[in-house]
Design a protein around this motif. Structure first.
Motif, PDB file in Angstrom:
ATOM      1  N   LEU A 250     -15.081  21.122  23.051  1.00 25.64           N
ATOM      2  CA  LEU A 250     -15.049  19.706  23.393  1.00 25.64           C
ATOM      3  C   LEU A 250     -13.587  19.285  23.480  1.00 25.64           C
ATOM      4  N   PRO A 251     -13.045  19.109  24.699  1.00 22.69           N
ATOM      5  CA  PRO A 251     -11.636  18.722  24.830  1.00 22.69           C
ATOM      6  C   PRO A 251     -11.476  17.201  24.900  1.00 22.69           C
ATOM      7  N   SER A 252     -10.236  16.769  24.823  1.00 22.08           N
ATOM      8  CA  SER A 252      -9.878  15.354  25.007  1.00 22.08           C
ATOM      9  C   SER A 252     -10.610  14.431  24.043  1.00 22.08           C
ATOM     10  N   VAL A 253     -10.825  14.897  22.824  1.00 27.05           N
ATOM     11  CA  VAL A 253     -11.422  14.040  21.798  1.00 27.05           C
ATOM     12  C   VAL A 253     -10.266  13.355  21.064  1.00 27.05           C
ATOM     13  N   ASP A 254      -9.835  12.206  21.588  1.00 25.98           N
ATOM     14  CA  ASP A 254      -8.654  11.513  21.069  1.00 25.98           C
ATOM     15  C   ASP A 254      -9.043  10.492  20.004  1.00 25.98           C
ATOM     16  N   ILE A 255      -8.181  10.375  19.014  1.00 17.68           N
ATOM     17  CA  ILE A 255      -8.393   9.434  17.909  1.00 17.68           C
ATOM     18  C   ILE A 255      -7.189   8.502  17.822  1.00 17.68           C
ATOM     19  N   ARG A 256      -7.453   7.216  17.698  1.00 14.99           N
ATOM     20  CA  ARG A 256      -6.379   6.226  17.512  1.00 14.99           C
ATOM     21  C   ARG A 256      -6.404   5.765  16.059  1.00 14.99           C
ATOM     22  N   LEU A 257      -5.326   6.099  15.352  1.00  8.58           N
ATOM     23  CA  LEU A 257      -5.251   5.735  13.941  1.00  8.58           C
ATOM     24  C   LEU A 257      -5.099   4.228  13.775  1.00  8.58           C
ATOM     25  N   GLN A 258      -5.759   3.711  12.758  1.00 10.64           N
ATOM     26  CA  GLN A 258      -5.691   2.290  12.437  1.00 10.64           C
ATOM     27  C   GLN A 258      -4.546   2.044  11.462  1.00 10.64           C
ATOM     28  N   ALA A 259      -3.673   1.103  11.811  1.00  9.84           N
ATOM     29  CA  ALA A 259      -2.517   0.781  10.960  1.00  9.84           C
ATOM     30  C   ALA A 259      -2.831  -0.418  10.071  1.00  9.84           C
ATOM     31  N   GLU A 260      -2.176  -0.448   8.932  1.00  6.55           N
ATOM     32  CA  GLU A 260      -2.294  -1.595   8.046  1.00  6.55           C
ATOM     33  C   GLU A 260      -1.012  -1.717   7.232  1.00  6.55           C
ATOM     34  N   THR A 261      -0.774  -2.902   6.700  1.00  2.96           N
ATOM     35  CA  THR A 261       0.421  -3.147   5.904  1.00  2.96           C
ATOM     36  C   THR A 261       0.338  -2.382   4.587  1.00  2.96           C
ATOM     37  N   VAL A 262       1.448  -1.767   4.214  1.00  2.00           N
ATOM     38  CA  VAL A 262       1.519  -0.982   2.990  1.00  2.00           C
ATOM     39  C   VAL A 262       2.332  -1.742   1.954  1.00  2.00           C
ATOM     40  N   TYR A 263       1.838  -1.818   0.741  1.00  2.00           N
ATOM     41  CA  TYR A 263       2.510  -2.513  -0.341  1.00  2.00           C
ATOM     42  C   TYR A 263       2.891  -1.526  -1.442  1.00  2.00           C
ATOM     43  N   THR A 264       3.926  -1.844  -2.146  1.00  6.76           N
ATOM     44  CA  THR A 264       4.336  -1.040  -3.296  1.00  6.76           C
ATOM     45  C   THR A 264       4.026  -1.810  -4.571  1.00  6.76           C
ATOM     46  N   VAL A 265       3.686  -1.060  -5.609  1.00  7.67           N
ATOM     47  CA  VAL A 265       3.354  -1.661  -6.900  1.00  7.67           C
ATOM     48  C   VAL A 265       4.276  -1.048  -7.950  1.00  7.67           C
ATOM     49  N   ARG A 266       4.962  -1.900  -8.702  1.00 12.53           N
ATOM     50  CA  ARG A 266       5.844  -1.440  -9.761  1.00 12.53           C
ATOM     51  C   ARG A 266       5.233  -1.817 -11.103  1.00 12.53           C
ATOM     52  N   VAL A 267       5.092  -0.831 -11.977  1.00 16.53           N
ATOM     53  CA  VAL A 267       4.435  -1.035 -13.268  1.00 16.53           C
ATOM     54  C   VAL A 267       5.378  -0.600 -14.382  1.00 16.53           C
ATOM     55  N   LYS A 268       5.461  -1.403 -15.425  1.00 13.80           N
ATOM     56  CA  LYS A 268       6.237  -1.052 -16.602  1.00 13.80           C
ATOM     57  C   LYS A 268       5.296  -0.841 -17.775  1.00 13.80           C
ATOM     58  N   ILE A 269       5.320   0.363 -18.329  1.00 14.02           N
ATOM     59  CA  ILE A 269       4.427   0.727 -19.422  1.00 14.02           C
ATOM     60  C   ILE A 269       5.185   0.582 -20.736  1.00 14.02           C
TER      61      ILE A 269
END
Length: 283
Positions: A250-269
């Motif tokens: 099965l050729p030409s099976v193309d996928i378009r990735l879905q983008a989303e905003t990425v956040y960072t989390v900083r934790v102090k233990i």
């Protein structure tokens, strides 16, 4: 006149005859304690014999030979140009038969799984079992992975998944994985016939390259890609299945990735006092 044999000659001849007879007498029970198996491997589409197939027989359960070691017995061989194979001098018992060759898979799927290549063989002492095996040409799924603007994405893992019954539950299970090159092209191969769902997962290398103490600044937050099912779905329920026939691509099976905003989390233990057990934290 021929000279008469001496006493030494007669004794030597009798000894030789006794040794030959003893060897034959010992060979009979030795043969009776072993088993053998022969068979042929063909391909499912045209029924042609398959050469260069590795045949593996692995013992299961208790051995019929009382003197056999406790570990499993395993034998391997390879089919000839006519797809034929033969294994002699085997320990009697029950064996599973596993043929394998690159570019071929077990027969087509049955209820989401693979049909058994052959039922277990019971090899009896002094007997030869025969078995006929089949392998199916493997299939291929290929295409490209792109972002929302149509640009190719490299180093994206593409999994071909199938619904299988695991523990009595129907769930998606990965069957084979490919990875995109610098052109965003992937190729997932060695697939048995059946219904597949494709999932593409980006490693988000730009985020992985960030240091621990680096802080993201700027007006535009970073973007990452979420795992996406063909053609552009975020979950398997919205994905489109792909039907792969035996030995096809099965050729030409193309996928378009879905983008989303990425956040960072900083934790102090907080620190742990001496003698205390470090608690578990879940984020």
């Amino acid at each position: 006149m021929k000279p008469r044999p001496s006493c030494d000659d007669i004794a030597l001849a009798r000894t030789a005859a006794w040794i030959c007879g003893a060897a034959l007498w010992l060979a009979v029970p030795l043969f009776a304690q072993t088993a053998s198996v022969e068979g042929q491997v063909t391909e499912t589409l045209r029924g042609k014999p398959l050469p260069k197939v590795t045949i593996t027989l692995r013992g299961v359960g208790a051995q019929a030979n009382p003197g056999a070691p406790p570990q499993q017995d395993m034998y391997t061989t390879e089919t000839d140009d006519h797809g034929h194979f033969l294994i002699d001098n085997m320990v009697p018992g029950r064996y599973t038969v596993m043929p394998s060759r690159q570019g071929f898979t077990p027969p087509p799927a049955v209820r989401g799984g693979s049909a058994p290549v052959a039922p277990p063989l019971l090899l009896e002492a002094g007997k030869r079992a025969t078995v006929t095996l089949q392998l199916a040409p493997a299939g291929v799924i290929s295409g490209r992975v792109l972002d929302s603007e149509g640009d190719p994405l490299r180093d994206v893992a593409v999994q071909a998944m199938r619904y299988l019954y695991l523990g009595g539950k129907r769930q998606l299970s990965p069957q084979s994985t490919g990875q995109t090159n610098d052109r965003g092209e992937y190729r997932v191969f060695n697939l048995p016939a059946g219904s597949y769902y494709l999932q593409a997962t980006s490693q988000n290398r730009s985020l992985m390259a960030m240091g621990r103490n680096e802080e993201i600044r700027g007006t535009r937050p970073p973007q990452g890609f979420v795992p996406t099912y063909f053609p552009n779905a975020r979950d398997a329920a919205s994905a489109a299945p792909l039907e792969l026939a035996v030995g096809t691509e099965l050729p030409s099976v193309d996928i378009r990735l879905q983008a989303e905003t990425v956040y960072t989390v900083r934790v102090k233990i907080p620190p742990v006092e001496p003698g205390q057990i470090f608690p578990n934290y879940n984020l």
